[in-house]
Design a protein around this motif. Structure first.
Motif, mmCIF file in Angstrom:
data_model
loop_
_atom_site.group_PDB
_atom_site.id
_atom_site.type_symbol
_atom_site.label_atom_id
_atom_site.label_comp_id
_atom_site.label_asym_id
_atom_site.label_seq_id
_atom_site.Cartn_x
_atom_site.Cartn_y
_atom_site.Cartn_z
ATOM 1 N N GLU A 21 0.825 -1.204 0.000
ATOM 2 C CA GLU A 21 0.000 0.000 0.000
ATOM 3 C C GLU A 21 0.865 1.262 0.000
ATOM 4 O O GLU A 21 0.488 2.280 -0.592
ATOM 5 C CB GLU A 21 -0.939 -0.007 1.206
ATOM 6 C CG GLU A 21 -2.053 -1.047 1.110
ATOM 7 C CD GLU A 21 -2.891 -1.116 2.371
ATOM 8 O OE1 GLU A 21 -2.727 -0.229 3.240
ATOM 9 O OE2 GLU A 21 -3.701 -2.048 2.499
ATOM 10 N N VAL A 22 2.022 1.208 0.659
ATOM 11 C CA VAL A 22 2.963 2.330 0.615
ATOM 12 C C VAL A 22 3.420 2.556 -0.818
ATOM 13 O O VAL A 22 3.464 3.691 -1.319
ATOM 14 C CB VAL A 22 4.170 2.063 1.532
ATOM 15 C CG1 VAL A 22 5.204 3.180 1.385
ATOM 16 C CG2 VAL A 22 3.739 1.937 2.985
ATOM 17 N N ALA A 23 3.769 1.467 -1.519
ATOM 18 C CA ALA A 23 4.206 1.572 -2.909
ATOM 19 C C ALA A 23 3.085 2.094 -3.798
ATOM 20 O O ALA A 23 3.323 2.931 -4.685
ATOM 21 C CB ALA A 23 4.697 0.210 -3.400
ATOM 22 N N VAL A 24 1.878 1.622 -3.576
ATOM 23 C CA VAL A 24 0.731 2.065 -4.381
ATOM 24 C C VAL A 24 0.497 3.561 -4.202
ATOM 25 O O VAL A 24 0.219 4.286 -5.174
ATOM 26 C CB VAL A 24 -0.525 1.250 -4.024
ATOM 27 C CG1 VAL A 24 -1.781 1.897 -4.605
ATOM 28 C CG2 VAL A 24 -0.391 -0.177 -4.531
ATOM 29 N N ARG A 25 0.611 4.055 -2.968
ATOM 30 C CA ARG A 25 0.433 5.496 -2.730
ATOM 31 C C ARG A 25 1.455 6.296 -3.536
ATOM 32 O O ARG A 25 1.129 7.344 -4.114
ATOM 33 C CB ARG A 25 0.567 5.814 -1.238
ATOM 34 C CG ARG A 25 -0.628 5.397 -0.399
ATOM 35 C CD ARG A 25 -0.623 6.085 0.961
ATOM 36 N NE ARG A 25 0.447 5.622 1.829
ATOM 37 C CZ ARG A 25 0.335 4.633 2.694
ATOM 38 N NH1 ARG A 25 -0.808 3.968 2.784
ATOM 39 N NH2 ARG A 25 1.345 4.295 3.469
ATOM 40 N N ALA A 26 2.694 5.803 -3.581
ATOM 41 C CA ALA A 26 3.732 6.510 -4.327
ATOM 42 C C ALA A 26 3.470 6.463 -5.829
ATOM 43 O O ALA A 26 3.643 7.460 -6.531
ATOM 44 C CB ALA A 26 5.099 5.892 -4.008
ATOM 45 N N VAL B 168 -2.811 4.057 -14.588
ATOM 46 C CA VAL B 168 -3.194 4.502 -13.246
ATOM 47 C C VAL B 168 -4.299 5.544 -13.386
ATOM 48 O O VAL B 168 -4.118 6.545 -14.089
ATOM 49 C CB VAL B 168 -1.984 5.104 -12.496
ATOM 50 C CG1 VAL B 168 -2.380 5.552 -11.099
ATOM 51 C CG2 VAL B 168 -0.832 4.112 -12.449
ATOM 52 N N PRO B 169 -5.440 5.347 -12.765
ATOM 53 C CA PRO B 169 -6.541 6.307 -12.914
ATOM 54 C C PRO B 169 -6.142 7.717 -12.468
ATOM 55 O O PRO B 169 -5.290 7.891 -11.590
ATOM 56 C CB PRO B 169 -7.637 5.733 -11.997
ATOM 57 C CG PRO B 169 -7.315 4.278 -11.889
ATOM 58 C CD PRO B 169 -5.824 4.192 -11.931
ATOM 59 N N PRO B 170 -6.759 8.726 -13.068
ATOM 60 C CA PRO B 170 -6.455 10.112 -12.678
ATOM 61 C C PRO B 170 -6.802 10.365 -11.219
ATOM 62 O O PRO B 170 -7.784 9.849 -10.698
ATOM 63 C CB PRO B 170 -7.353 10.944 -13.604
ATOM 64 C CG PRO B 170 -7.717 10.033 -14.728
ATOM 65 C CD PRO B 170 -7.739 8.649 -14.159
ATOM 66 N N ASN B 171 -5.965 11.151 -10.581
ATOM 67 C CA ASN B 171 -6.217 11.595 -9.206
ATOM 68 C C ASN B 171 -5.545 12.946 -9.037
ATOM 69 O O ASN B 171 -4.742 13.360 -9.889
ATOM 70 C CB ASN B 171 -5.701 10.556 -8.197
ATOM 71 C CG ASN B 171 -4.200 10.388 -8.223
ATOM 72 O OD1 ASN B 171 -3.455 11.230 -7.718
ATOM 73 N ND2 ASN B 171 -3.725 9.302 -8.835
ATOM 74 N N PRO B 172 -5.846 13.684 -7.991
ATOM 75 C CA PRO B 172 -5.293 15.039 -7.853
ATOM 76 C C PRO B 172 -3.775 15.100 -7.877
ATOM 77 O O PRO B 172 -3.205 16.148 -8.225
ATOM 78 C CB PRO B 172 -5.849 15.504 -6.498
ATOM 79 C CG PRO B 172 -7.096 14.714 -6.311
ATOM 80 C CD PRO B 172 -6.821 13.375 -6.915
ATOM 81 N N ASP B 173 -3.095 14.017 -7.515
ATOM 82 C CA ASP B 173 -1.634 14.054 -7.434
ATOM 83 C C ASP B 173 -0.944 13.779 -8.764
ATOM 84 O O ASP B 173 0.169 14.267 -8.998
ATOM 85 C CB ASP B 173 -1.141 13.037 -6.401
ATOM 86 C CG ASP B 173 -1.542 13.399 -4.988
ATOM 87 O OD1 ASP B 173 -1.518 14.602 -4.672
ATOM 88 O OD2 ASP B 173 -1.880 12.499 -4.206
ATOM 89 N N ASN B 174 -1.552 12.985 -9.643
ATOM 90 C CA ASN B 174 -0.845 12.618 -10.877
ATOM 91 C C ASN B 174 -1.330 13.373 -12.101
ATOM 92 O O ASN B 174 -0.986 13.024 -13.225
ATOM 93 C CB ASN B 174 -0.938 11.104 -11.120
ATOM 94 C CG ASN B 174 -2.338 10.633 -11.493
ATOM 95 O OD1 ASN B 174 -3.289 11.401 -11.497
ATOM 96 N ND2 ASN B 174 -2.461 9.359 -11.797
#
Length: 245
Positions: free
Chosen positions: A166-171, A215-221
């Protein structure tokens, strides 16, 4: 793991008794240490996490060296390890660094204290997670140097490896719009059907012909342009113009 200050301060899974202990002056009452330690082992078994309650244990150990239990400390560090990139691990280490010398001597003299040997290992693992060096993390974690930690501690921590993933996924979610299958597999220590199942669980899509995972769009990417407009007031504009004439 906590995703906001409010959930970090008061996780929704925290029982009312622990809330009362952690939020009031009773958090410094040494007679409550067993309750907090039992709650820690509940976290180990249930994949829950409560950093503030665990920090209260370390603070009690500081004030009462005779209460010190190295196994509890190691388990606290293991739980904090997978909170990266949040600073929980460093908060725990800061309390250990300040512990009095008498604390180590309070441990059972018949058994060596495992913390001095395992704390540097945990610190190396934490540094790799903080630096997003995920393949190196898995190589170290599954190597001989970490055998004692795996066999005696993380094996008892339910979902530890998934928590690291989950740490890797967040990154990845914060930095990528797409990523190669092999690269993601090295970050997650997964391959073949296990990787496919994990990607499907995340709701990400994979192109079998190119090996690219979207990777789906999100505010960070998402890259967004920002327009900066400056409004400079020149109350003495006429005076400046006249002086320059």
């Amino acid at each position: 793991m906590a995703s906001s200050a409010s959930t970090w301060t008061s996780p929704p899974t925290r029982p009312p008794l622990i809330e009362e202990l952690v939020s009031g002056v009773d958090r410094y009452n040494p007679s409550n240490v067993n309750i907090l330690e039992d709650y820690l082992y509940h976290q180990i078994r249930s994949q829950e996490y409560d950093c503030l309650a665990n920090l209260a244990i370390l603070k009690l150990y500081q004030f009462n060296p005779e209460l010190y239990n190295p196994d509890v400390v190691i388990n606290i560090l293991i739980k904090a390890l997978t909170s990266a990139p949040f600073p929980d691990f460093s908060l725990c280490i800061s309390l250990l660094d300040e512990r009095p010398a008498a604390l180590a001597a309070a441990a059972n003299a018949d058994e060596p204290d495992p913390l001095p040997q395992l704390q540097p290992v945990l610190a190396r693992l934490h540094a790799l997670l903080q630096q997003c060096c995920f393949p190196q993390f898995w190589a170290l974690y599954r190597g001989d140097d970490v055998e004692a930690l795996r066999d005696n501690y993380t094996v008892e921590c339910v979902g530890f490896e998934d928590a690291v993933r989950e740490v890797a996924v967040r990154a990845v979610k914060a930095a990528f719009t797409s990523i190669g299958r092999a690269r993601l597999g090295s970050y997650l220590a997964l391959d073949g059907p296990e990787l496919d199942a994990y990607v499907a669980k995340l709701g990400w899509t994979s192109d079998a012909s190119t090996g690219v995972i979207t990777v789906p769009p999100n505010p960070d990417n998402q890259i967004t342009s920002t327009v900066v407009q400056e409004n400079i007031q020149l109350p003495r504009k006429s005076s400046l113009i006249s002086c320059s004439s």
